[in-house]
Design a protein around this motif. Structure first.
Motif, PDB file in Angstrom:
ATOM      1  N   TYR A 121      -9.658   7.168  -0.499  1.00  0.00           N
ATOM      2  CA  TYR A 121      -8.799   6.258  -0.461  1.00  0.00           C
ATOM      3  C   TYR A 121      -9.107   4.903   0.292  1.00  0.00           C
ATOM      4  CZ  TYR A 121      -5.694   9.993  -2.458  1.00  0.00           C
ATOM      5  OH  TYR A 121      -5.210  10.641  -3.140  1.00  0.00           O
ATOM      6  N   ASP A 122      -8.671   3.742  -0.339  1.00  0.00           N
ATOM      7  CA  ASP A 122      -9.203   2.406   0.326  1.00  0.00           C
ATOM      8  C   ASP A 122      -8.093   1.607   0.060  1.00  0.00           C
ATOM      9  OD1 ASP A 122     -10.352   0.336   1.280  1.00  0.00           O
ATOM     10  OD2 ASP A 122     -12.288   0.661   0.509  1.00  0.00           O
ATOM     11  N   HIS A 123      -7.194   1.163   1.063  1.00  0.00           N
ATOM     12  CA  HIS A 123      -6.331   0.034   0.729  1.00  0.00           C
ATOM     13  C   HIS A 123      -6.812  -1.371   0.772  1.00  0.00           C
ATOM     14  CE1 HIS A 123      -7.182  -0.931   5.251  1.00  0.00           C
ATOM     15  NE2 HIS A 123      -7.305   0.196   5.356  1.00  0.00           N
ATOM     16  N   GLU A 124      -8.158  -1.531   0.748  1.00  0.00           N
ATOM     17  CA  GLU A 124      -8.756  -2.979   0.952  1.00  0.00           C
ATOM     18  C   GLU A 124      -9.392  -3.160  -0.468  1.00  0.00           C
ATOM     19  OE1 GLU A 124     -11.862  -3.385   3.989  1.00  0.00           O
ATOM     20  OE2 GLU A 124     -10.011  -3.210   5.606  1.00  0.00           O
ATOM     21  N   LEU A 125      -9.077  -2.331  -1.459  1.00  0.00           N
ATOM     22  CA  LEU A 125      -9.539  -2.342  -2.741  1.00  0.00           C
ATOM     23  C   LEU A 125      -8.544  -3.418  -3.567  1.00  0.00           C
ATOM     24  CD1 LEU A 125     -11.104   0.946  -3.776  1.00  0.00           C
ATOM     25  CD2 LEU A 125     -12.362  -1.107  -3.210  1.00  0.00           C
ATOM     26  N   GLY A 126      -7.328  -3.163  -3.165  1.00  0.00           N
ATOM     27  CA  GLY A 126      -6.419  -4.091  -4.182  1.00  0.00           C
ATOM     28  C   GLY A 126      -4.972  -3.625  -3.753  1.00  0.00           C
ATOM     29  N   ALA A 127      -3.998  -4.293  -4.232  1.00  0.00           N
ATOM     30  CA  ALA A 127      -2.506  -3.892  -4.076  1.00  0.00           C
ATOM     31  C   ALA A 127      -2.221  -2.526  -4.681  1.00  0.00           C
ATOM     32  CB  ALA A 127      -1.632  -4.842  -4.535  1.00  0.00           C
ATOM     33  N   GLU A 128      -2.560  -2.105  -5.701  1.00  0.00           N
ATOM     34  CA  GLU A 128      -2.394  -0.780  -6.092  1.00  0.00           C
ATOM     35  C   GLU A 128      -2.958   0.344  -5.356  1.00  0.00           C
ATOM     36  OE1 GLU A 128      -3.292   1.535 -10.474  1.00  0.00           O
ATOM     37  OE2 GLU A 128      -2.566  -0.604 -10.448  1.00  0.00           O
ATOM     38  N   GLU A 129      -4.165   0.214  -4.990  1.00  0.00           N
ATOM     39  CA  GLU A 129      -4.747   1.080  -4.057  1.00  0.00           C
ATOM     40  C   GLU A 129      -4.060   1.445  -2.679  1.00  0.00           C
ATOM     41  OE1 GLU A 129      -6.381  -1.054  -5.681  1.00  0.00           O
ATOM     42  OE2 GLU A 129      -7.535  -0.083  -7.211  1.00  0.00           O
ATOM     43  N   ALA A 130      -3.731  -0.008  -2.030  1.00  0.00           N
ATOM     44  CA  ALA A 130      -3.014  -0.040  -0.930  1.00  0.00           C
ATOM     45  C   ALA A 130      -1.771   0.585  -0.914  1.00  0.00           C
ATOM     46  CB  ALA A 130      -2.778  -1.350  -0.325  1.00  0.00           C
ATOM     47  N   ALA A 131      -0.912   0.430  -2.075  1.00  0.00           N
ATOM     48  CA  ALA A 131       0.390   1.030  -2.180  1.00  0.00           C
ATOM     49  C   ALA A 131       0.315   2.643  -2.383  1.00  0.00           C
ATOM     50  CB  ALA A 131       1.328   0.313  -3.495  1.00  0.00           C
ATOM     51  N   GLU A 132      -0.719   2.977  -3.165  1.00  0.00           N
ATOM     52  CA  GLU A 132      -1.001   4.618  -3.105  1.00  0.00           C
ATOM     53  C   GLU A 132      -1.152   5.181  -1.865  1.00  0.00           C
ATOM     54  OE1 GLU A 132      -3.556   7.756  -5.535  1.00  0.00           O
ATOM     55  OE2 GLU A 132      -4.252   5.603  -5.660  1.00  0.00           O
ATOM     56  N   MET A 133      -2.079   4.445  -1.035  1.00  0.00           N
ATOM     57  CA  MET A 133      -2.420   4.996   0.132  1.00  0.00           C
ATOM     58  C   MET A 133      -1.387   5.127   1.248  1.00  0.00           C
ATOM     59  SD  MET A 133      -5.962   4.107   2.140  1.00  0.00           S
ATOM     60  CE  MET A 133      -6.292   4.898   3.960  1.00  0.00           C
ATOM     61  N   GLU A 134      -0.600   4.114   1.240  1.00  0.00           N
ATOM     62  CA  GLU A 134       0.349   3.659   2.045  1.00  0.00           C
ATOM     63  C   GLU A 134       1.406   4.920   1.623  1.00  0.00           C
ATOM     64  OE1 GLU A 134       1.686  -0.289   2.004  1.00  0.00           O
ATOM     65  OE2 GLU A 134      -0.186  -0.917   3.028  1.00  0.00           O
ATOM     66  N   GLY A 135       1.835   5.143   0.542  1.00  0.00           N
ATOM     67  CA  GLY A 135       2.600   6.029  -0.054  1.00  0.00           C
ATOM     68  C   GLY A 135       2.352   7.448   0.563  1.00  0.00           C
ATOM     69  N   LEU A 136       1.211   7.876   0.567  1.00  0.00           N
ATOM     70  CA  LEU A 136       0.887   9.139   0.856  1.00  0.00           C
ATOM     71  C   LEU A 136       0.695   9.149   2.367  1.00  0.00           C
ATOM     72  CD1 LEU A 136      -2.459   9.549  -1.085  1.00  0.00           C
ATOM     73  CD2 LEU A 136      -0.479  11.295  -1.219  1.00  0.00           C
ATOM     74  N   GLU A 137       0.573   8.214   3.294  1.00  0.00           N
ATOM     75  CA  GLU A 137       0.523   7.987   4.326  1.00  0.00           C
ATOM     76  C   GLU A 137       2.038   8.284   4.982  1.00  0.00           C
ATOM     77  OE1 GLU A 137      -2.986   4.948   5.184  1.00  0.00           O
ATOM     78  OE2 GLU A 137      -0.995   4.463   5.990  1.00  0.00           O
ATOM     79  N   ILE A 138       2.975   7.500   4.192  1.00  0.00           N
ATOM     80  CA  ILE A 138       4.537   7.595   4.718  1.00  0.00           C
ATOM     81  C   ILE A 138       4.865   9.261   4.638  1.00  0.00           C
ATOM     82  CG2 ILE A 138       6.833   7.111   3.869  1.00  0.00           C
ATOM     83  CD1 ILE A 138       5.218   4.328   3.304  1.00  0.00           C
ATOM     84  N   GLN A 139       4.435   9.804   3.241  1.00  0.00           N
ATOM     85  CA  GLN A 139       4.813  11.045   2.860  1.00  0.00           C
ATOM     86  C   GLN A 139       4.656  12.262   3.860  1.00  0.00           C
ATOM     87  OE1 GLN A 139       3.220  12.378  -0.879  1.00  0.00           O
ATOM     88  NE2 GLN A 139       3.136  14.321  -0.249  1.00  0.00           N
ATOM     89  N   VAL A 140       3.150  11.975   4.331  1.00  0.00           N
ATOM     90  CA  VAL A 140       2.654  12.968   5.128  1.00  0.00           C
ATOM     91  C   VAL A 140       3.182  12.902   6.717  1.00  0.00           C
ATOM     92  CG1 VAL A 140       0.401  13.521   6.330  1.00  0.00           C
ATOM     93  CG2 VAL A 140       0.375  13.263   3.866  1.00  0.00           C
ATOM     94  N   LEU A 141       3.289  11.672   7.070  1.00  0.00           N
ATOM     95  CA  LEU A 141       4.007  11.457   8.479  1.00  0.00           C
ATOM     96  C   LEU A 141       5.242  11.934   8.461  1.00  0.00           C
ATOM     97  CD1 LEU A 141       2.287   8.148   9.096  1.00  0.00           C
ATOM     98  CD2 LEU A 141       1.987  10.201  10.457  1.00  0.00           C
TER      99      LEU A 141
END
Length: 153
Positions: A121-141
């Motif tokens: 996962y890489d949030h620096e690839l673009g907005a869509e990738e960032a949103a996916e990664m952040e969503g997973l982080e929020i869910q796991v936390l």
């Protein structure tokens, strides 16, 4: 886990770190036995590694080094080596204070964030990738009992 830097403000226990990593891997349906190296460091070591690998001359909260073993070797191993995380405890403590979070919550976020990087996962690839990664982080936390790391208190 290598604890090269200890702080009374953040007592890191191996079992807790394993729980954070396991919850992250469960969230992305990764069920293979695996290995992640984690080193807790000071500002100097973080800055040195960040300069060498990312050409940024400053310490950073977490560095991720995905495994580079050839695919054909992996079936021969009992555990899949996912790579290494280097977490700078002074930066984590500073950011936690600035963001009005507990050190434990921000440390958990860095473990989850770094583990996702190891999994591609890489949030620096673009907005869509960032949103996916952040969503997973929020869910796991949230599953670990922490709040949304992107909401400032």
């Amino acid at each position: 886990m290598q604890n090269a830097y200890r702080s009374p403000e953040l007592l890191v226990k191996r079992a807790v770190v394993i729980k954070y990593v396991a919850q992250t891997l469960t969230a992305i349906d990764f069920e293979q036995p695996c290995d992640i190296g984690i080193r807790l460091v000071d500002n100097s070591e973080s800055q040195s590694l960040n300069l060498h690998y990312r050409h940024k001359d400053k310490p950073t909260n977490v560095l991720s080094f995905p495994s580079e073993l050839p695919e054909e070797i992996l079936p021969m191993l009992d555990q899949v080596p996912l790579g290494d995380l280097v977490i700078c405890i002074p930066v984590v403590l500073q950011e936690a204070a600035e963001q009005h979070k507990t050190p434990e919550a921000h440390f958990a976020h860095m473990v989850v964030h770094g583990t996702l990087h190891l999994m591609g996962y890489d949030h620096e690839l673009g907005a869509e990738e960032a949103a996916e990664m952040e969503g997973l982080e929020i869910q796991v936390l949230q599953q670990l009992g922490f709040g949304n790391p992107y909401e400032m208190e």
